[in-house]
Write a protein that holds these residues in place. Sequence first.
Motif, PDB file in Angstrom:
ATOM      1  N   SER A 198       0.843  -1.200   0.000  1.00 24.41           N
ATOM      2  CA  SER A 198       0.000   0.000   0.000  1.00 24.41           C
ATOM      3  C   SER A 198       0.885   1.260   0.000  1.00 24.41           C
ATOM      4  O   SER A 198       1.924   1.297   0.658  1.00 24.41           O
ATOM      5  CB  SER A 198      -0.849  -0.095   1.266  1.00 24.41           C
ATOM      6  OG  SER A 198      -1.491   1.088   1.521  1.00 24.41           O
ATOM      7  N   SER A 199       0.471   2.284  -0.736  1.00 20.67           N
ATOM      8  CA  SER A 199       1.218   3.545  -0.678  1.00 20.67           C
ATOM      9  C   SER A 199       0.833   4.272   0.611  1.00 20.67           C
ATOM     10  O   SER A 199      -0.235   4.021   1.189  1.00 20.67           O
ATOM     11  CB  SER A 199       0.895   4.410  -1.886  1.00 20.67           C
ATOM     12  OG  SER A 199      -0.432   4.869  -1.797  1.00 20.67           O
ATOM     13  N   PHE A 246       7.002   2.838   6.449  1.00 22.91           N
ATOM     14  CA  PHE A 246       6.946   3.126   5.014  1.00 22.91           C
ATOM     15  C   PHE A 246       8.345   3.443   4.520  1.00 22.91           C
ATOM     16  O   PHE A 246       9.156   4.021   5.255  1.00 22.91           O
ATOM     17  CB  PHE A 246       6.022   4.327   4.753  1.00 22.91           C
ATOM     18  CG  PHE A 246       4.608   4.089   5.207  1.00 22.91           C
ATOM     19  CD1 PHE A 246       3.655   3.571   4.331  1.00 22.91           C
ATOM     20  CD2 PHE A 246       4.241   4.338   6.529  1.00 22.91           C
ATOM     21  CE1 PHE A 246       2.362   3.319   4.765  1.00 22.91           C
ATOM     22  CE2 PHE A 246       2.954   4.092   6.972  1.00 22.91           C
ATOM     23  CZ  PHE A 246       2.002   3.577   6.082  1.00 22.91           C
ATOM     24  N   VAL A 252       5.954   3.773   0.229  1.00 22.50           N
ATOM     25  CA  VAL A 252       5.074   2.603   0.227  1.00 22.50           C
ATOM     26  C   VAL A 252       5.303   1.823   1.523  1.00 22.50           C
ATOM     27  O   VAL A 252       6.376   1.900   2.135  1.00 22.50           O
ATOM     28  CB  VAL A 252       5.320   1.667  -0.984  1.00 22.50           C
ATOM     29  CG1 VAL A 252       4.980   2.364  -2.284  1.00 22.50           C
ATOM     30  CG2 VAL A 252       6.724   1.132  -0.990  1.00 22.50           C
ATOM     31  N   GLU A 253       4.298   1.062   1.906  1.00 20.93           N
ATOM     32  CA  GLU A 253       4.381   0.350   3.182  1.00 20.93           C
ATOM     33  C   GLU A 253       5.431  -0.753   3.096  1.00 20.93           C
ATOM     34  O   GLU A 253       5.478  -1.518   2.127  1.00 20.93           O
ATOM     35  CB  GLU A 253       3.014  -0.230   3.557  1.00 20.93           C
ATOM     36  CG  GLU A 253       2.980  -0.679   4.979  1.00 20.93           C
ATOM     37  CD  GLU A 253       1.573  -0.750   5.572  1.00 20.93           C
ATOM     38  OE1 GLU A 253       0.588  -0.587   4.827  1.00 20.93           O
ATOM     39  OE2 GLU A 253       1.479  -0.976   6.793  1.00 20.93           O
TER      40      GLU A 253
END
Length: 347
Positions: free
Chosen positions: A3-4, A175, A185-186
């Motif tokens: 995920s971002s 992140f 991003v994660e």
Amino acid sequence: MPSSLDAYLGSASGQDPLRQKVADTVRHLAAAAVKVRNTIIAGGSGESLGASRDATNGGGDVQKELDVVADRAFLDAAKAAPIAFFGSEEQDEAVVLKPGEALAIAIDPLDGSSNIETNVSIGTIFSILPVEEAHQADPKSVFTQPGSRQLAAGFFIYGPQLLLVLTVGNGTHVFIFKPGFGGFVELTGSVTIADRAKEFAINASNYRHWDPQIRSYIDDCLAGTEGPRERDFNMRWVGSMVADCYRILVRGGIFLYPGDGRQGYQKGRLRLLYEANPVAFCVEQAGGAATDGVNRILDIVPEGLHVRTPLVFGSKREVERVGRYMADPSALSERSPLFGKRSLFRA
Ligand code: F6P
């Protein structure tokens, strides 16, 4: 596909207007961190980033060029965000930005600045607090809220990688900045700090200035398998709290910056609002603990923006153990010659 940061913030804030403002603020801070990272990588466009200026900051430390560059970058970010008050280590007083807005930031724009010229990881630590009606009349009062009121907190690490450790009160997430993608991003799901510690972090050069309780705790770690702990410990001290904290998030451990006998160090070195509180929030959200040796950091009511606090954080059992040493070191069964080898209470 991880995920971002943007997507994570969007889903964490949902339709809640206050949470959306927090998300907006974190996005602006992340953009500022990328600028600071670019300045570091570029070597400071000709200026020496580690050069000392002829000044001390609001926290009383000698200012370096990069401290000021970072302070400007994050102040600009805060100006673009829904922020009423900006309280920085680098400035004596909080800056009033948009009175009437819902949020305030307490920030250490450049943590670990003694490491700038040595190319060791450094960082930025931030805490986002709510501004309520009662605070509008007296902006200083916003920075007297305990850390338990934080809406979000975290830190950036300018190291081999640019990382963001973030909590919005729903676990602690890491992140990584991906230059190719142009954003964060994660890196991992919610982080959990190991319960037991094998590493401790403390500036041991201050040993002679510590209280006996802290000495006893460290003595017992150093005694390793031959001491009451019956296991060996390793020691790490980066001298940038962000880096020490991240290591503890990754593999457990304990960090201590206690008060000591040096002049001005009765409450240690670290600042409650923009160092201890954000770290404590991230650590607790990762299942660890953070105290001043005895009291939970997030319960302390600050007297002002730049107040210091002793700080102990990391693996929960170890932090609790320090608390027991502080309460009464002689009562510890493990240290008693009578029960030392056969205590039922050995942790
Ligand atoms: O001022 C904050 C800080 O640089 C922390 O990042 C670090 O943990 C600590 O001070 C280092 O203190 P000392 O210089 O006593 O080792």
